[in-house]
Design a protein around this motif. Structure first.
Motif, mmCIF file in Angstrom:
data_model
loop_
_atom_site.group_PDB
_atom_site.id
_atom_site.type_symbol
_atom_site.label_atom_id
_atom_site.label_comp_id
_atom_site.label_asym_id
_atom_site.label_seq_id
_atom_site.Cartn_x
_atom_site.Cartn_y
_atom_site.Cartn_z
ATOM 1 N N ARG A 275 0.822 -1.214 0.000
ATOM 2 C CA ARG A 275 0.000 0.000 0.000
ATOM 3 C C ARG A 275 0.856 1.265 0.000
ATOM 4 N N VAL A 276 1.954 1.253 0.750
ATOM 5 C CA VAL A 276 2.856 2.399 0.743
ATOM 6 C C VAL A 276 3.471 2.574 -0.643
ATOM 7 N N ALA A 277 3.842 1.462 -1.266
ATOM 8 C CA ALA A 277 4.429 1.532 -2.604
ATOM 9 C C ALA A 277 3.476 2.201 -3.584
ATOM 10 N N MET A 278 2.200 1.852 -3.520
ATOM 11 C CA MET A 278 1.237 2.443 -4.446
ATOM 12 C C MET A 278 0.976 3.913 -4.124
ATOM 13 N N ALA A 279 0.955 4.249 -2.834
ATOM 14 C CA ALA A 279 0.784 5.658 -2.461
ATOM 15 C C ALA A 279 1.944 6.490 -2.993
ATOM 16 N N ALA A 280 3.161 5.957 -2.886
ATOM 17 C CA ALA A 280 4.332 6.657 -3.406
ATOM 18 C C ALA A 280 4.299 6.716 -4.928
ATOM 19 N N HIS A 281 3.921 5.608 -5.548
ATOM 20 C CA HIS A 281 3.894 5.542 -7.013
ATOM 21 C C HIS A 281 2.900 6.545 -7.593
ATOM 22 N N SER A 282 1.807 6.774 -6.878
ATOM 23 C CA SER A 282 0.813 7.730 -7.368
ATOM 24 C C SER A 282 1.353 9.151 -7.397
ATOM 25 N N ARG A 283 2.478 9.370 -6.700
ATOM 26 C CA ARG A 283 3.111 10.692 -6.665
ATOM 27 C C ARG A 283 4.472 10.670 -7.359
ATOM 28 N N ASP A 284 4.727 9.606 -8.134
ATOM 29 C CA ASP A 284 5.981 9.467 -8.885
ATOM 30 C C ASP A 284 7.204 9.464 -7.969
ATOM 31 N N LEU A 285 7.069 8.855 -6.809
ATOM 32 C CA LEU A 285 8.170 8.758 -5.860
ATOM 33 C C LEU A 285 8.669 7.321 -5.766
ATOM 34 N N PRO A 286 9.983 7.129 -5.600
ATOM 35 C CA PRO A 286 10.529 5.779 -5.461
ATOM 36 C C PRO A 286 10.333 5.233 -4.052
ATOM 37 N N LEU A 287 10.339 3.903 -3.945
ATOM 38 C CA LEU A 287 10.196 3.191 -2.669
ATOM 39 C C LEU A 287 11.508 2.518 -2.309
ATOM 40 N N SER A 288 11.856 2.577 -1.013
ATOM 41 C CA SER A 288 13.051 1.891 -0.529
ATOM 42 C C SER A 288 12.727 1.205 0.797
ATOM 43 N N PRO A 289 12.511 -0.122 0.789
ATOM 44 C CA PRO A 289 12.234 -0.852 2.041
ATOM 45 C C PRO A 289 13.456 -0.883 2.953
ATOM 46 N N VAL A 290 13.202 -0.877 4.257
ATOM 47 C CA VAL A 290 14.262 -0.832 5.261
ATOM 48 C C VAL A 290 14.222 -2.085 6.128
ATOM 49 N N GLY A 291 15.387 -2.690 6.376
ATOM 50 C CA GLY A 291 15.502 -3.765 7.357
ATOM 51 C C GLY A 291 15.066 -5.126 6.870
ATOM 52 N N LEU A 292 15.570 -5.571 5.717
ATOM 53 C CA LEU A 292 15.137 -6.850 5.166
ATOM 54 C C LEU A 292 15.828 -8.058 5.782
ATOM 55 N N THR A 293 16.817 -7.857 6.645
ATOM 56 C CA THR A 293 17.636 -8.975 7.121
ATOM 57 C C THR A 293 16.807 -10.093 7.732
ATOM 58 N N ALA A 294 15.896 -9.786 8.629
ATOM 59 C CA ALA A 294 15.070 -10.833 9.247
ATOM 60 C C ALA A 294 13.626 -10.778 8.753
ATOM 61 N N ASN A 295 13.364 -9.949 7.781
ATOM 62 C CA ASN A 295 12.006 -9.785 7.251
ATOM 63 C C ASN A 295 12.053 -9.857 5.731
ATOM 64 N N HIS A 296 12.598 -10.972 5.262
ATOM 65 C CA HIS A 296 12.924 -11.130 3.853
ATOM 66 C C HIS A 296 11.705 -11.139 2.938
ATOM 67 N N SER A 310 15.831 0.659 -4.155
ATOM 68 C CA SER A 310 16.868 -0.213 -3.606
ATOM 69 C C SER A 310 16.450 -0.575 -2.187
ATOM 70 N N SER A 311 16.799 -1.784 -1.754
ATOM 71 C CA SER A 311 16.412 -2.280 -0.428
ATOM 72 C C SER A 311 17.619 -2.387 0.486
ATOM 73 N N GLU A 312 17.387 -2.129 1.765
ATOM 74 C CA GLU A 312 18.462 -2.167 2.753
ATOM 75 C C GLU A 312 18.843 -3.605 3.101
ATOM 76 N N VAL A 313 20.104 -3.958 2.861
ATOM 77 C CA VAL A 313 20.659 -5.253 3.237
ATOM 78 C C VAL A 313 21.648 -5.007 4.377
ATOM 79 N N GLN A 314 21.293 -5.462 5.574
ATOM 80 C CA GLN A 314 22.075 -5.138 6.759
ATOM 81 C C GLN A 314 23.122 -6.183 7.107
ATOM 82 N N ASP A 315 22.914 -7.410 6.642
ATOM 83 C CA ASP A 315 23.834 -8.491 6.989
ATOM 84 C C ASP A 315 23.708 -9.593 5.953
ATOM 85 N N LEU A 316 24.764 -10.390 5.816
ATOM 86 C CA LEU A 316 24.769 -11.462 4.825
ATOM 87 C C LEU A 316 24.449 -12.818 5.446
#
Length: 384
Positions: A275-296, A310-316
């Motif tokens: 839903r956030v992605a679509m709200a941003a897209h409706s305003r021509d703004l890019p999306l960047s998810p944060v904290g994917l390490t344990a929430n893949h 681009s998505s935040e990768v905190q650890d390998l």
């Protein structure tokens, strides 16, 4: 098919280094990872990492329902806590249950979540973000070299406390990532530690020396006017939104021009990210998810939406007892073909690790220093 129950587990992520930001850090480098498993009458289970907050209050909205109705059930959870609010920690519980429901839906469809959501490519662009505020220069270089070896060409530094230190550390990161890119993208995360004029002065001084791609969370999360003023005063993009617990918080931020790059926390779940992605897209703004390490699972959303930056990768690495069907290569995340969200838990391994190690309660960078936003010079009154 009906939802019949849920169970919770907790495991740990061993980072191998202190992790934190300008507000504080976890010296042990061991953090807690709450897990939730949704059970059904047909034996198909949904797995998610995230939060255990308010699950008992939220679950009645799901019990006895068909787990495939993910959007309806998401709104039912919001309605369940209508009077007391879904904000704060409760939103984490909603997001975790929601992600587990998406896992079930994709498993029943026999498809990986990224494909179920409509993505045509399994690759998700990422940037390196080591939660590195407590690292020495040598540790910083070693960490980001591990990302450069995987092809990462962008990095986000935790800072905002001392300009001289940040410039030195940015030079180290630039040199380290130069093996992957001649001109790596550089970002700074101040974690809400400034007021607006501090932010303008600090970022302007940085920009005399480096090409800053974005400044993240420079001000308090709700300060739409301040973020808009800052964006108009600097060259770098302003990235914010990860701590907004609900789509209604984004409306004033986006309408007021407070975000150039729209962020959302992975812990808040799949439906919220969509839903956030679509709200941003409706305003021509890019999306960047944060904290994917344990929430893949949110990486699947990133693959599917049209405005992912681009998505935040905190650890390998991965938390104890978890297997995740993904690879960190080529400067991003390559998602696998396992049906569902791609995470499998080994409950016996988690129990064995708990018995062997004892259970470490994490501290963390979650308490705002008293003098944040009230400093006259670098380091003035910090942490007091």
């Amino acid at each position: 098919m009906k939802i019949t129950g849920y169970r919770t587990l907790s495991t740990t992520h061993h980072w191998g280094r202190p992790v934190g930001d300008v507000n504080g850090f976890i010296a042990s480098g061991v953090t807690d990872v709450p897990l939730v498993v949704i059970e059904t009458d047909e034996g198909v289970e949904g797995v998610a990492a995230g939060s255990h907050a308010d699950l008992d209050r939220l679950f009645p909205a799901l019990e006895g329902k068909d787990p495939r109705a993910v959007s309806t059930l998401y709104d039912a959870m919001l309605a369940r806590v209508f009077k007391s609010s879904h904000g704060g920690a409760t939103f984490g519980g909603i997001g975790t249950l929601d992600t587990a429901l998406w896992d079930i839906k994709a498993k029943l469809a026999g498809e990986p979540l990224w494909r179920l959501l409509g993505a045509g490519d399994r690759f998700v662009h990422g940037y390196a973000s080591g939660l590195d505020a407590a690292l020495t220069d040598d540790e910083l270089a070693t960490l980001y070299q591990s990302f450069a070896d995987r092809g990462y060409t962008a990095a986000k530094l935790k800072g905002g406390r001392c300009l001289k230190d940040d410039l030195r550390r940015f030079a180290l990161i630039t040199e380290t990532l130069s093996t992957a890119s001649a001109a790596p993208a550089l970002m700074l995360d101040a974690n809400e530690s400034w007021n607006v004029k501090q932010a303008v002065r600090y970022v302007s001084a940085l920009e005399e020396h480096i090409d800053l791609t974005w400044i993240e969370e420079p001000l308090r999360r709700w300060d739409t006017v301040g973020h808009a003023r800052l964006s108009q005063s600097i060259k770098a993009a302003v990235a914010t939104g990860e701590n907004l617990t609900g789509l209604e918080w984004y409306r004033p931020l986006l309408d007021g021009g407070g975000a150039d790059i729209v962020q959302a926390g992975a812990i808040w779940g799949v439906t919220h990210m969509l839903r956030v992605a679509m709200a941003a897209h409706s305003r021509d703004l890019p999306l960047s998810p944060v904290g994917l390490t344990a929430n893949h699972a949110v990486a699947a959303v990133a693959a599917a939406v049209p405005n992912h930056l681009s998505s935040e990768v905190q650890d390998l690495g991965v938390p104890v007892g978890l297997t995740v069907d993904q690879e960190f290569v080529d400067g991003g995340i390559v998602l696998g073909d396992r049906a569902g969200a791609g995470m499998v838990i080994d409950e016996s391994a988690i129990r064995a690790a708990r018995e062997a190690e004892g259970w470490q309660e994490p501290a963390g960078p979650h308490t705002r220093p008293q003098r944040s936003g009230l400093r006259l010079v670098d380091g003035d009154g910090w942490g007091k």
